[in-house]
Enzyme design. Structure first.
Site, PDB file in Angstrom:
ATOM      1  N   ASP A 224      10.010  -0.991   3.221  1.00  0.00           N
ATOM      2  CA  ASP A 224       8.856  -0.777   2.327  1.00  0.00           C
ATOM      3  C   ASP A 224       8.559   0.711   2.284  1.00  0.00           C
ATOM      4  OD1 ASP A 224       8.879  -3.069   3.840  1.00  0.00           O
ATOM      5  OD2 ASP A 224       6.746  -3.425   3.647  1.00  0.00           O
ATOM      6  N   ASN A 225       8.602   1.255   1.099  1.00  0.00           N
ATOM      7  CA  ASN A 225       8.644   2.709   0.994  1.00  0.00           C
ATOM      8  C   ASN A 225       7.406   3.341   0.382  1.00  0.00           C
ATOM      9  OD1 ASN A 225       9.345   5.288  -0.057  1.00  0.00           O
ATOM     10  ND2 ASN A 225      11.434   4.800   0.424  1.00  0.00           N
TER      11      ASN A 225
ATOM     12  N   CYS B 242      -6.314   4.648  -3.205  1.00  0.00           N
ATOM     13  CA  CYS B 242      -6.514   3.247  -2.878  1.00  0.00           C
ATOM     14  C   CYS B 242      -7.802   2.627  -3.391  1.00  0.00           C
ATOM     15  CB  CYS B 242      -6.474   3.076  -1.375  1.00  0.00           C
ATOM     16  SG  CYS B 242      -6.864   1.415  -0.908  1.00  0.00           S
TER      17      CYS B 242
ATOM     18  N   ASP C 136       0.840  -1.188   0.000  1.00  0.00           N
ATOM     19  CA  ASP C 136       0.000   0.000   0.000  1.00  0.00           C
ATOM     20  C   ASP C 136       0.879   1.243   0.000  1.00  0.00           C
ATOM     21  OD1 ASP C 136      -2.045   1.792   0.435  1.00  0.00           O
ATOM     22  OD2 ASP C 136      -3.069   0.461   1.817  1.00  0.00           O
ATOM     23  N   ASP C 137       0.777   2.063  -1.020  1.00  0.00           N
ATOM     24  CA  ASP C 137       1.549   3.311  -1.089  1.00  0.00           C
ATOM     25  C   ASP C 137       3.030   3.071  -1.283  1.00  0.00           C
ATOM     26  OD1 ASP C 137      -0.748   4.679  -0.658  1.00  0.00           O
ATOM     27  OD2 ASP C 137      -0.083   5.728   1.129  1.00  0.00           O
TER      28      ASP C 137
END
Ligand SMILES: *[C@@H]1O[C@H](CO)[C@@H](O)[C@H](O)[C@H]1NC(C)=O
Ligand SMILES: *[C@@H]1O[C@H](CO)[C@@H](O)[C@H](O)[C@H]1NC(C)=O
Ligand SMILES: *[C@@H]1O[C@H](CO)[C@@H](O)[C@H](O)[C@H]1NC(C)=O
Ligand SMILES: *[C@@H]1O[C@H](CO)[C@@H](O)[C@H](O)[C@H]1NC(C)=O
Ligand SMILES: *[C@@H]1O[C@H](CO)[C@@H](O)[C@H](O)[C@H]1NC(C)=O
Ligand SMILES: CC(=O)N[C@H]1CO[C@H](CO)[C@@H](O)[C@@H]1O
Length: 591
Positions: free
Chosen positions: A281-282, A73, A37-38
């Site tokens: 996780d970026n 999203c 996510d993102d």
């Protein structure tokens, strides 16, 4: 709070025998689909993910031109699950009135979407993690349809990494005390994979939707597992060419973006801390165009997402520039599942990517351009404290992706126009449409062509999305009996011929009437062809004003007293986690 669907990995595990359509190989592969996510593609976050590199990237094909067509999203996920553009699902935001889980249900889009199609074809369908925004403590009993097993995170706790709450198949939500959300997701997924590969015979489709690396509610930084908090302490957000750019570039930006002040030292520190915390996780955009942190913009950082495929007949260790988008995945999965094309739902806007996956090096004719329609409605947001979002963030954009030329053209609801030459200006800094750049005749002619294509793609349905040039060709013929035959409009280069100046000049220029929070057809005239004004309405219920059900909890669900995700917890299995887990009480749920 406004997550962009990002990292996508599809790994097709073994093959299993199953009755299939006669035109297709009877060995139907399992499909495992992982998305975070993102997560950015352009800020190098994937470099920090070693297992991903070893297991998937090195053993699969990386597609560098894969796009989310709505950088947010819920719209992006709805688009993926239905194989349709956001303008046809009309799920256009993460919350009321643009859309969320409740609107999705009320429109009945959950009666006809990907898991149902795969299930009808004999697949076992399972889902773990974050589903659509607004699957909440008030709605958990309405478990998403079509899944043989659904174990979803429940709002308002979805972004609390230290307070994991899941509802399995609509049962009373369970709190996993003493564990980090990402570890619970890992343990659950491993347990399901064991079941799926050892205890049942159907081919399966499994989705894992993580919340990491999304921010917490209120734009607070995400919480990494304890065992990773000291990793990458020196990492800072990359200073890309468009990072915190000078005033001369900001002046060329549209709508609210031109108001951004240069980021000051405390904001830069915050961005670096955000990046650091994300380490493994970026995120998405961070300081590009002076926008602090977030998504919702049409630029490359926000819409071009990581996408890697590993599986049978997909070459290993390859990088491919063949363009694709989320809404192409549903038709791709249908082809993998050997569903006969005659049985595909009529409303699909995407196309199967399977032949690209099998031949990722096969660049098509260099003159060929792929058109990617990008769109947004309603509020744009910033997740940098002190930098607020803005309602004037509706826009319609197209990316033309070609090896010889490449463009981003955007019309904003404020009337602003942007044009970037993304081949020579990949960081999208020089707005060629801006008056300060004094657009010349060639640029104006190009914009007339791009306007023509945008008129089609901004509201296209089905075949018109796949072949927008054909719509223009037919329109030209209808308007002018002398309009030439052939594939004159089959690509941008051919359409640039001066012979067609008059035709493109005759087309109305697309402009929103005003900035609205939702998609209202009359606000987005004209429609080419006129029938596209239906905006997918034939395939869903019409929902205008609707209410999100709520409950009033009288008791708070406890946070883990300490941060979780220790080294020892790295390999804990779900059975062990269940020992400390408990159902939420009716006071906690407010029911
Ligand atoms: C390569 O792409 C071209 C154009 O789309 C197509 O005609 C051809 O069949 C493809 N070749 C292979 C090996 O897939
Ligand atoms: C930087 O800008 C933010 C937002 O305007 C402000 O709150 C903060 O005080 C500023 N910091 C410095 C060091 O100027
Ligand atoms: C949004 O844009 C419209 C049209 O340009 C303008 O009239 C309005 O003031 C803007 N709204 C805000 C909150 O800036
Ligand atoms: C999209 O949804 C909004 C809000 O629910 C509604 O007002 C609008 O009419 C819908 N648009 C279309 C084209 O269905
Ligand atoms: C929750 O509380 C609000 C404010 O008091 C009230 O308006 C609402 O009706 C309540 N909702 C439920 C489901 O009880
Ligand atoms: C998980 C997996 O398939 N790993 C393989 C990736 O590719 C290398 C090199 O071909 C193999 O050694 C791994 O086993």
């Amino acid at each position: 709070m406004v997550p962009l669907l990002a990292l996508l990995l599809i790994t097709i595990l073994g093959r299993q025998s199953f009755a299939a359509s006669p035109t297709c190989n009877a060995q139907r592969p399992n499909i495992v689909f992982i998305f975070t996510d993102d997560q950015d593609l352009h800020l190098n976050s994937l470099d920090y993910m070693k297992s991903l590199q070893d297991l998937i990237v090195d053993n699969g094909t990386t597609f560098t031109k894969h796009f989310a067509t709505v950088s947010n999203c819920c719209p992006s996920r709805a688009s993926l699950l239905r194989g349709q553009h956001g303008h046809n699902t009309n799920i256009t935001h993460v919350r009321n009135p643009g859309g969320n889980y409740q609107k999705w249900r009320l429109m009945g889009e959950d009666n006809n979407y990907l898991p149902i199609w795969l299930k009808n074809a004999g697949y076992r369908t399972e889902y773990i993690g974050k589903f659509l925004n607004g699957y909440s403590k008030a709605l958990y009993k309405y478990s998403p349809k079509g899944w043989d097993h659904m174990d979803a995170l429940v709002d308002p706790w979805v972004y609390d990494f230290n307070r994991p709450v899941f509802s399995a198949n609509g049962d009373t939500p369970i709190l996993f005390q003493g564990y980090h959300q990402t570890d619970v997701l890992r343990a659950k997924t491993i347990a399901r994979l064991k079941y799926l590969t050892e205890k049942q015979d159907k081919p399966f489709y499994l989705t894992l939707g993580t919340v990491a690396p999304h921010v917490r509610t209120g734009g607070n930084l995400p919480i990494a597992q304890v065992r990773h908090q000291q990793d990458f302490l020196d990492a800072t957000a990359p200073r890309t060419k468009n990072f915190n750019p000078s005033q001369a570039y900001t002046d060329q930006k549209p709508s609210w973006l031109k108001e951004f002040k240069a980021l000051n030292q405390s904001q830069l520190d915050r961005i670096d801390e955000h990046y650091l915390v994300f380490s493994a996780d970026n995120g998405y955009h961070m300081g590009q165009h002076r926008a602090g942190a977030g998504k919702t913009l049409p630029y490359i950082t926000d819409t071009n997402v990581p996408f890697i495929v590993r599986g049978p007949d997909v070459p290993r260790g390859i990088i491919s520039t063949l363009p694709s988008k989320h809404l192409d995945l549903a038709p791709t999965f249908l082809e993998i599942a050997c569903i006969d094309e005659s049985e595909y739902p009529a409303f699909l806007d995407g196309r199967s990517l399977l032949s690209n996956w099998h031949n990722p090096r096969n660049q098509t004719d260099p003159k060929h351009h792929d058109i990617i329609n990008i769109e947004f409605w309603g509020g744009g947001e910033s997740e940098l404290p002190g930098q607020s979002g803005h309602t004037n963030n509706s826009y319609k954009a197209i990316r033309v992706i070609g090896t010889d030329s490449s463009w981003l053209y955007t019309k904003w609801c404020t009337g602003d126009t942007e044009l970037y030459d993304t081949l020579n200006d990949p960081w999208e800094l020089n707005n060629l449409a801006h008056e300060s750049n004094d657009p010349d005749q060639e640029t104006k002619r190009l914009m007339q062509r791009l306007n023509g294509i945008l008129l089609v793609t901004k509201s296209c349905q089905q075949d018109n999305c796949r072949n927008p040039w054909t719509v223009l060709q037919n329109h030209c013929k209808a308007e002018d009996p002398n309009c030439p035959d052939g594939d004159i409009f089959s690509n941008l280069e051919a359409a640039m011929d001066i012979k067609y100046d008059a035709f493109f000049q005759s087309l109305p220029e697309f402009n929103f009437k005003e900035c609205l929070l939702v998609q209202v057809a009359d606000n987005e005239e004209p429609f080419l062809p006129a029938s596209s004004k239906k905006l997918g309405g034939d395939f869903r219920e019409h929902v205008d004003r609707y209410v999100d059900p709520t409950t009033n909890s009288t008791k708070e669900v406890p946070y883990n007293s300490q941060q979780q995700g220790t080294k020892e917890q790295r390999d804990v299995q779900i059975e062990e986690m269940m020992k400390k887990a408990r159902r939420l009480t009716s006071e906690e749920l407010g029911t």
